[in-house]
Motif scaffolding. Structure first.
Motif, short mmCIF file in Angstrom:
data_model
loop_
_atom_site.label_atom_id
_atom_site.label_comp_id
_atom_site.label_asym_id
_atom_site.label_seq_id
_atom_site.Cartn_x
_atom_site.Cartn_y
_atom_site.Cartn_z
N GLY A 1 -8.07 -25.86 9.16
CA GLY A 1 -8.62 -27.09 8.63
C GLY A 1 -9.17 -26.92 7.22
O GLY A 1 -8.89 -27.72 6.32
N PHE A 2 -9.97 -25.88 7.01
CA PHE A 2 -10.54 -25.64 5.70
C PHE A 2 -9.45 -25.29 4.68
O PHE A 2 -9.51 -25.73 3.52
CB PHE A 2 -11.57 -24.51 5.75
N THR A 3 -8.46 -24.53 5.11
CA THR A 3 -7.38 -24.16 4.20
C THR A 3 -6.60 -25.38 3.74
O THR A 3 -6.30 -25.54 2.55
CB THR A 3 -6.42 -23.17 4.87
N GLU A 4 -6.29 -26.27 4.66
CA GLU A 4 -5.53 -27.47 4.32
C GLU A 4 -6.34 -28.37 3.39
O GLU A 4 -5.82 -28.91 2.41
CB GLU A 4 -5.15 -28.23 5.59
N ALA A 5 -7.62 -28.55 3.69
CA ALA A 5 -8.45 -29.43 2.88
C ALA A 5 -8.67 -28.87 1.48
O ALA A 5 -8.74 -29.64 0.51
CB ALA A 5 -9.80 -29.66 3.57
N ALA A 6 -8.77 -27.55 1.37
CA ALA A 6 -9.06 -26.95 0.07
C ALA A 6 -7.82 -26.71 -0.77
O ALA A 6 -7.91 -26.51 -1.98
CB ALA A 6 -9.78 -25.61 0.27
N SER A 7 -6.65 -26.76 -0.15
CA SER A 7 -5.43 -26.39 -0.86
C SER A 7 -4.94 -27.48 -1.81
O SER A 7 -4.24 -27.19 -2.78
CB SER A 7 -4.31 -26.07 0.14
N GLY B 1 -4.97 -33.97 -3.18
CA GLY B 1 -4.14 -35.14 -2.98
C GLY B 1 -3.96 -36.02 -4.19
O GLY B 1 -3.19 -36.99 -4.15
N GLN B 2 -4.65 -35.73 -5.30
CA GLN B 2 -4.60 -36.61 -6.47
C GLN B 2 -3.23 -36.57 -7.14
O GLN B 2 -2.69 -37.61 -7.53
CB GLN B 2 -5.68 -36.20 -7.48
N LEU B 3 -2.67 -35.38 -7.29
CA LEU B 3 -1.38 -35.26 -7.96
C LEU B 3 -0.22 -35.33 -6.97
O LEU B 3 0.83 -35.90 -7.27
CB LEU B 3 -1.32 -33.94 -8.74
N SER B 4 -0.40 -34.74 -5.79
CA SER B 4 0.69 -34.69 -4.82
C SER B 4 0.88 -36.00 -4.07
O SER B 4 1.95 -36.26 -3.52
CB SER B 4 0.44 -33.57 -3.81
N GLY B 5 -0.17 -36.85 -4.04
CA GLY B 5 -0.09 -38.09 -3.29
C GLY B 5 -0.12 -37.88 -1.79
O GLY B 5 0.29 -38.77 -1.03
N ARG B 6 -0.62 -36.73 -1.33
CA ARG B 6 -0.63 -36.43 0.09
C ARG B 6 -1.80 -37.05 0.83
O ARG B 6 -1.93 -36.89 2.03
CB ARG B 6 -0.60 -34.92 0.32
N GLY B 7 -2.67 -37.73 0.12
CA GLY B 7 -3.77 -38.42 0.79
C GLY B 7 -5.05 -37.59 0.82
O GLY B 7 -5.14 -36.50 0.25
N SER B 8 -6.03 -38.12 1.52
CA SER B 8 -7.36 -37.52 1.58
C SER B 8 -7.31 -36.10 2.12
O SER B 8 -6.74 -35.85 3.19
CB SER B 8 -8.26 -38.37 2.48
N PRO B 9 -7.93 -35.13 1.41
CA PRO B 9 -7.97 -33.77 1.93
C PRO B 9 -8.76 -33.65 3.23
O PRO B 9 -8.49 -32.78 4.05
CB PRO B 9 -8.63 -32.97 0.79
N TYR B 10 -9.74 -34.54 3.41
CA TYR B 10 -10.54 -34.51 4.64
C TYR B 10 -9.70 -34.92 5.85
O TYR B 10 -9.80 -34.32 6.92
CB TYR B 10 -11.77 -35.40 4.49
N LYS B 11 -8.90 -35.97 5.67
CA LYS B 11 -8.02 -36.38 6.76
C LYS B 11 -7.02 -35.29 7.09
O LYS B 11 -6.76 -34.98 8.26
CB LYS B 11 -7.29 -37.67 6.40
N ARG B 12 -6.41 -34.71 6.06
CA ARG B 12 -5.42 -33.66 6.29
C ARG B 12 -6.07 -32.45 6.94
O ARG B 12 -5.50 -31.84 7.86
CB ARG B 12 -4.75 -33.26 4.97
N GLY B 13 -7.24 -32.08 6.48
CA GLY B 13 -7.93 -30.94 7.09
C GLY B 13 -8.31 -31.20 8.53
O GLY B 13 -8.18 -30.32 9.39
N PHE B 14 -8.78 -32.42 8.79
CA PHE B 14 -9.12 -32.79 10.17
C PHE B 14 -7.89 -32.72 11.06
O PHE B 14 -7.93 -32.15 12.16
CB PHE B 14 -9.71 -34.21 10.17
N SER B 15 -6.78 -33.29 10.59
CA SER B 15 -5.55 -33.28 11.38
C SER B 15 -5.07 -31.85 11.66
O SER B 15 -4.76 -31.50 12.80
CB SER B 15 -4.46 -34.06 10.64
N ALA B 16 -5.04 -31.03 10.62
CA ALA B 16 -4.57 -29.66 10.79
C ALA B 16 -5.49 -28.86 11.71
O ALA B 16 -5.03 -28.13 12.59
CB ALA B 16 -4.45 -28.97 9.43
#
Length: 324
Positions: free
Chosen positions: A226-232, A235-250
């Protein structure tokens, strides 16, 4: 935050205050719709145009209310807002909506219109002035009819090609923000924990020890993932969305992937627990292949081959190490 005992009750408001509340509410709603439009304009220009149109509708309502207030009470409008009235509906801050999907934003807009309709119906019942009562009733009907207005604007701005494009963009954003991180977490949790869990199981043949190792491996992997995904990626340039949501999901899916074949070892009998864990692993691996096929457009049998082969190798390594 204001508590209810610091607020006015709706039943205690004068007709002037009710009009002032309606004016500020219409102003807020128009601002919210414009914020929605600005939020969606880059990716969903057709839906943004719909919200622009609805904001114009709210401006018209506000002007009618201001004109009525000027006729009855003069130019000075009391400052009274939603948060000043106990039990009055509140709007979510727009900044909380920034990461919501397009369908959720549309649903929030529909709820806004419903709340406004209920307010005008209640306000009309309180009014003793014929002109005020008529206007409030008309606005209640207008808010109820906003669904038809939205449908008209949708027909005007959202043709089939635009709708398809927006749906594709929404699906892509959902995949990037939730599915990809969650799938990576599920694969990591399901596969990487196979070796330590089954190595411990066959080395000790103690179900409680195996469960504790599995729990530790799953939770630890989930936190790390979770921390790795959120910190990696922010989402500003990649358009992958909120790092918190991605970290939570992962993180959550990593933990669940490992716990799936750790929980059976709560059963005291070693072989019963192990057989159930085998079945769970099989289900997990096929679920991963299904998700890859559905959301990542990976051919099902290729995805199944990759996942099952990888899982089998890790599982075999754990059994061999534990049995040695």
């Amino acid at each position: 935050m204001l508590f209810s005992f610091n607020r006015r009750r709706f039943s205690d408001l004068s007709e002037q205050e009710i009009l002032a509340l309606a004016i500020s509410s219409e102003e807020d709603d128009a601002r919210i719709y414009r914020s929605y439009a600005e939020r969606l304009r880059a990716e969903y220009p057709s839906t943004a145009a719909i919200f622009d149109g609805m904001a114009v509708e709210e401006d018209g309502h506000r002007q009618r209310l201001v004109d009525l207030h000027r006729d009855r009470f003069g130019d000075v409008i009391p400052l009274i807002r939603r948060e000043h009235v106990a039990g009055y509906y509140n709007r979510k801050p727009v900044w909380l909506m920034e990461n919501l999907g397009i369908e959720r934003i549309r649903a929030e807009a529909e709820a806004m219109e419903h709340d406004a309709e209920q307010f005008y119906m209640a306000a009309a019942k309180r009014s003793t002035d014929a002109a005020t009562r008529k206007l409030l009733g008309d606005l209640a009907a207008a808010e109820a009819g906003h669904q038809r207005t939205a449908e008209h604007l949708e027909a005007q701005h959202l043709d089939e090609d635009s709708r398809t494009s927006e749906e594709n963009n929404a699906r892509r954003q959902f995949v990037l923000t939730w599915v990809q991180p969650g799938l990576a977490g599920l694969m990591d949790g399901s596969v990487s924990t196979l070796a330590p869990i089954f190595a411990t199981a066959f080395a000790t043949q103690d179900t409680w020890t195996t469960f504790l190792v599995g729990m530790a491996a799953s939770v630890g992997a989930g936190i790390s993932m979770g921390f790795t995904e959120a910190a990696s990626d922010d989402g500003q340039l990649s358009g992958r969305g909120s790092p918190y949501k991605r970290g939570f999901s992962a993180g959550i899916m990593t933990t669940l992937g490992g716990l799936g074949h750790a929980l059976p070892y709560l059963i005291p009998d070693f072989w019963t627990a192990t057989v159930i864990a085998f079945v769970v692993v099989f289900i997990e691996l096929w679920a991963i292949a299904w998700i890859q096929n559905k959301y990542m457009d990976t051919p099902f049998f290729r995805a199944a081959f990759q996942v099952v082969l990888g899982g089998a190798l890790v599982f075999a390594a754990g059994v061999l190490i534990g049995s040695g």
